[in-house]
Design a protein around this motif. Structure first.
Motif, PDB file in Angstrom:
ATOM      1  N   VAL A  41       1.002  -1.444  -0.048  1.00  0.00           N
ATOM      2  CA  VAL A  41       0.272   0.034   0.114  1.00  0.00           C
ATOM      3  C   VAL A  41       0.589   1.443   0.273  1.00  0.00           C
ATOM      4  N   GLY A  42       1.713   1.745   0.226  1.00  0.00           N
ATOM      5  CA  GLY A  42       3.038   2.181   0.767  1.00  0.00           C
ATOM      6  C   GLY A  42       3.579   2.829  -0.328  1.00  0.00           C
ATOM      7  N   LEU A  43       3.752   1.460  -1.282  1.00  0.00           N
ATOM      8  CA  LEU A  43       4.639   1.664  -2.111  1.00  0.00           C
ATOM      9  C   LEU A  43       3.631   2.311  -4.115  1.00  0.00           C
ATOM     10  N   LYS A  44       3.001   1.833  -3.092  1.00  0.00           N
ATOM     11  CA  LYS A  44       1.020   2.202  -4.428  1.00  0.00           C
ATOM     12  C   LYS A  44       0.761   3.729  -3.843  1.00  0.00           C
ATOM     13  N   ASP A  72      -5.364  -6.299  -5.883  1.00  0.00           N
ATOM     14  CA  ASP A  72      -5.532  -7.940  -5.580  1.00  0.00           C
ATOM     15  C   ASP A  72      -4.474  -8.012  -4.874  1.00  0.00           C
ATOM     16  N   ILE A  73      -4.601  -9.171  -3.869  1.00  0.00           N
ATOM     17  CA  ILE A  73      -2.917  -9.048  -3.516  1.00  0.00           C
ATOM     18  C   ILE A  73      -2.792 -10.557  -3.067  1.00  0.00           C
ATOM     19  N   GLN A  74      -1.651 -11.359  -3.357  1.00  0.00           N
ATOM     20  CA  GLN A  74      -1.975 -12.810  -3.400  1.00  0.00           C
ATOM     21  C   GLN A  74      -0.517 -12.906  -3.210  1.00  0.00           C
ATOM     22  N   VAL A  87       0.786  -8.479  -7.169  1.00  0.00           N
ATOM     23  CA  VAL A  87      -0.454  -7.831  -6.860  1.00  0.00           C
ATOM     24  C   VAL A  87      -0.880  -6.986  -8.412  1.00  0.00           C
ATOM     25  N   ASN A  88      -2.164  -7.449  -8.297  1.00  0.00           N
ATOM     26  CA  ASN A  88      -2.723  -6.731  -9.732  1.00  0.00           C
ATOM     27  C   ASN A  88      -2.462  -7.613 -10.968  1.00  0.00           C
ATOM     28  N   GLN A 122      -6.687 -10.186   6.107  1.00  0.00           N
ATOM     29  CA  GLN A 122      -5.953 -11.357   6.311  1.00  0.00           C
ATOM     30  C   GLN A 122      -7.048 -12.384   7.524  1.00  0.00           C
ATOM     31  N   LYS A 123      -7.146 -12.063   8.386  1.00  0.00           N
ATOM     32  CA  LYS A 123      -8.353 -13.151   8.931  1.00  0.00           C
ATOM     33  C   LYS A 123      -8.487 -14.079   8.339  1.00  0.00           C
ATOM     34  N   ASN A 124      -8.805 -13.685   6.847  1.00  0.00           N
ATOM     35  CA  ASN A 124      -9.112 -14.594   5.963  1.00  0.00           C
ATOM     36  C   ASN A 124      -7.754 -16.279   6.109  1.00  0.00           C
ATOM     37  N   MET A 125      -7.177 -16.122   6.466  1.00  0.00           N
ATOM     38  CA  MET A 125      -5.618 -16.397   5.846  1.00  0.00           C
ATOM     39  C   MET A 125      -5.941 -17.330   6.756  1.00  0.00           C
TER      40      MET A 125
END
Ligand code: C5P
Length: 229
Positions: A41-44, A72-74, A87-88, A122-125
């Motif tokens: 997020v910081g970089l983008k 979209d982060i994976q 990312v995307n 994060q929670k979904n992980m």
């Protein structure tokens, strides 16, 4: 069904990344590198020209939040143990690992709306397998009911020494004084922000790694997790 969660919080350079990877491999758990999320997020946000001002206006905060929601982060683990961070559609794993991006990350990480936007991911992980969660607020905010919580810290000087050694090993230039200042500034922002400050959970094992090697840190944390489990 719920899967076990182990949280490892603490400042950058305390050895969290190494110990988390080893624990994930030893236990066959997934790894959540939450710092990478804030770095992305910081970089983008920087690339979008949103981090230019010293203090962020309401509009800029809204723009950064919208940008966060649109990503979209994976995390895609490789056989080598490394993780591609896509990312995307673009792998940014190499691009986010420097102190400059760390600084951008700690700016956007102080925004409650950005933290909120990253919470569900994060929670979904923890829904698919056991999880090692690496960050600042894993034990306090994201996984308050984790099975074992650790806060791994080290003096700013020891962390700067390690960073210098890492850079030198990679054949890069390393300025100890600049690195130490940057670490201290980031600690100050992370520990004193009003939302999810970096601090040990009440039920965390606090470990100072300043004069420990990576094997000792791993052994102590593994033993603690086994006692908890
Ligand atoms: O751990 P790492 O150095 O990659 O984190 C980068 C920055 O992201 C931290 O300095 C901190 O500001 C932020 N962060 C956070 N909460 C987390 C993980 C990282 O605020 N759970």
């Amino acid at each position: 069904m719920s899967f076990p969660v182990i949280t490892i919080d603490g400042p950058s350079g305390a050895g969290k990344g190494t110990v988390c990877l080893r624990l994930a491999q030893a236990l066959g758990y997934r790894l959540l590198d939450s710092g990478a999320l804030y770095r992305i997020v910081g970089l983008k946000a920087f690339e979008a020209g949103l981090l230019n001002e010293l203090s962020l206006t309401e509009q800029v905060v809204a723009d950064i939040t919208e940008l966060t929601q649109s990503l979209d982060i994976q995390f895609l683990p490789r056989d080598t143990g490394d993780v591609d961070i896509v990312v995307n559609g673009v792998n940014v794993a190499g691009e986010i690992r420097n102190e400059t991006v760390g600084g951008y990350a700690s700016k956007v990480a102080a925004l409650p709306s950005v933290r909120e936007a990253l919470l569900a991911l994060q929670k979904n992980m923890a829904n698919e397998s056991g999880l090692i969660a690496d960050g600042r607020d894993m034990g306090t905010v994201v996984f308050p009911n984790a099975d074992a919580k650790v806060y791994l810290t080290a003096s700013a000087e020891a962390r700067a020494d390690r960073r210098v050694a890492q850079l030198q090993q990679a054949g890069e230039r390393a300025d100890y004084a600049a690195i130490l200042t940057s670490i201290q500034e980031r600690d100050e922002r992370d520990e004193n922000r009003s939302v999810a400050p970096s601090k040990p959970a009440k039920d965390a094992l606090v470990l100072d790694s300043s004069s420990m090697n990576a094997d000792d840190v791993f052994a102590q944390i593994k033993k603690f997790c086994q006692q908890k489990g």
